[in-house]
Design a protein around this motif. Structure first.
Motif, PDB file in Angstrom:
ATOM      1  N   LYS A 112       0.831  -1.205   0.000  1.00 51.50           N
ATOM      2  CA  LYS A 112       0.000   0.000   0.000  1.00 51.50           C
ATOM      3  C   LYS A 112       0.865   1.254   0.000  1.00 51.50           C
ATOM      4  N   ASP A 113       0.598   2.112  -0.990  1.00 51.48           N
ATOM      5  CA  ASP A 113       1.251   3.420  -1.150  1.00 51.48           C
ATOM      6  C   ASP A 113       2.730   3.334  -1.547  1.00 51.48           C
ATOM      7  N   LYS A 118       5.733   3.215  -4.126  1.00 53.50           N
ATOM      8  CA  LYS A 118       5.869   3.824  -5.452  1.00 53.50           C
ATOM      9  C   LYS A 118       6.872   3.011  -6.264  1.00 53.50           C
ATOM     10  N   GLU A 151       1.501   2.271  -6.197  1.00 56.49           N
ATOM     11  CA  GLU A 151       1.403   3.228  -7.292  1.00 56.49           C
ATOM     12  C   GLU A 151       2.470   2.853  -8.317  1.00 56.49           C
TER      13      GLU A 151
END
Length: 423
Positions: free
Chosen positions: A3-4, A6, A33
């Motif tokens: 989660k989150d 990059k 992401e």
């Protein structure tokens, strides 16, 4: 777990480029992401539109394009990344990066990156085994690049050999490993998992419904967090977690022997296996034939592995499991006290989502200091992380208070554990 995070995904011109689409989908699904860089040759195998749709953002192709305002693409992307992944990595891009050549957006981004770089080679077996390619792969490893070795099998060109891009789940696991804090570094965690099988003739055995998923999840997360992991497993249909020492056993006595043989190196023991309490007293050498009358099989006790470990625990952290259909907390306390555990993970198999076989669990954690933690339904990987958080908390307490002698068990637990009806 992603989660989150990059991730910059680089795609080069190999037939395995199509697998980058599924990898992107899985990364997004897991909360990451993703920004995609494609080489010019990569666009011959998969379209930028496909990757744009899956990544939910623009695909970067031009080294001289600005991302926004005056941000230069390769610098902005390098600064953005928690991890840069190249899937697939061709012999061409491996050679360029290893030689310090930066002549397109992907290679210049790699040169500018401070984040870890994971390279996943995929090519014809003869190309992969070429001494120059092998030398360049070693060079990349010596410079701190992470290399995920290709798989062996049938290749797109019709030949057999090593050169296949690893399967997406294997790449995902390596990404998880690289992006997970190594807060269990220095621990050697011995995990047991799965059922045991207790045969009474060559074709029949006594077993239980355990799938092994909880123990395998613990082994997987422990390895991600930097621990050395030994997994002793009864028969399951699960893939062996990446990076762990794996020992396959069948019976309770085989599991005991494997656990005790590996106990001296272990700093933490987590007994997640569903070990049969009893075994047939006699194993018939030939198949038992059906007769008109009833068949009686005499059972005898199996060794109690965790109780044996508890007697020689020393400074190890010992974790057990209690799966119950009634009196969950009381039975878990009795088991923890009687077998000298640091904490026990209890679950009620009558609750939906908490029994055998599933991918979820509902657990409660009880420790020797009297702390009780009741948790909601969650994925077994999430549950494994919480169990390992508890291991880390206990270890940190030991390190911060090395002279402190722990009370064997809280007064309330000792009282509960001494009740006759709990034995």
């Amino acid at each position: 777990m992603l989660k989150d995070k990059k991730i910059v995904l680089g795609i080069t011109g190999g037939i395995a480029a199509y697998k980058a689409a599924e990898l992107t989908r899985q990364l997004i699904k897991n909360g990451a992401e993703v920004k995609v860089i494609m080489t010019r040759h990569a666009t011959e195998f998969i379209t930028p539109l496909t990757m744009q749709t899956l990544s939910c953002g623009p695909v970067f192709l031009d080294m001289f394009a600005c991302i926004k305002d005056f941000e230069i693409a390769h610098i902005a992307l390098a600064d953005y990344a928690d991890l840069l992944v190249i899937v697939p990595a061709t012999a061409n891009v491996i050679g360029k990066i290893a030689s310090g050549i930066a002549d397109d957006l992907l290679t210049t981004t790699v040169m500018a990156a401070k984040a870890p770089v994971l390279i996943c080679p995929a090519m014809n077996v003869n190309m992969f085994e070429n001494s120059i390619v092998q030398e360049k792969i070693k060079d990349l490893g010596s410079h701190g690049f992470h290399i995920l070795s290709p798989a062996a099998g049938e290749l797109a060109c019709g030949t057999e050999g090593k050169g296949r891009l690893p399967e997406v789940p294997d790449i995902m696991e390596e990404i998880e490993y690289l992006l997970t804090e190594k807060d269990l570094m220095g621990e050697h965690i011995l995990v047991t998992a799965g059922p045991t099988r207790e045969p009474f003739d060559p074709v029949r055995f006594i077993t239980n419904y355990s799938s092994g998923k909880m123990g395998y999840a613990i082994a997987t997360v422990a390895r991600r967090r930097g621990a050395t992991v030994t997994l002793v497993s009864g028969p399951t249909h699960l893939s062996v977690p990446s990076g762990v020492e794996f020992l396959s056993v069948s019976t309770a006595r085989e599991m005991r022997d494997a656990v005790l043989a590996n106990l001296p190196e272990a700093t933490v023991v987590i007994k997640a296996a569903a070990v049969a309490d009893y075994r047939p007293a006699v194993r018939e050498p030939q198949k038992i034939k059906k007769k008109d009358d009833d068949l009686t099989v005499k059972l005898e006790r199996n060794p109690d592995i965790i109780q044996e470990i508890g007697k020689k625990k020393q400074n190890r952290i010992l974790v057990g499991f209690a799966m119950e259909s009634e009196h969950l907390v009381e039975n878990a306390i009795a088991k923890m006290v009687g077998k000298n555990m640091d904490f026990i993970v209890a679950n009620d198999l009558t609750k939906q989502g908490a029994g055998f076989q599933g991918d979820t669990n509902i657990i409660s954690i009880l420790d020797r200091d009297g702390e009780f933690q009741e948790l909601p339904l969650m994925d077994k990987i999430e549950a494994a992380a919480i169990i390992l958080d508890k291991v880390r908390k206990i270890r940190n307490s030991q390190l911060n208070n090395p002279e402190k002698e722990r009370d064997p068990f809280s007064a309330s637990w000792k009282t509960a554990g001494d009740k006759d009806h709990l034995q």
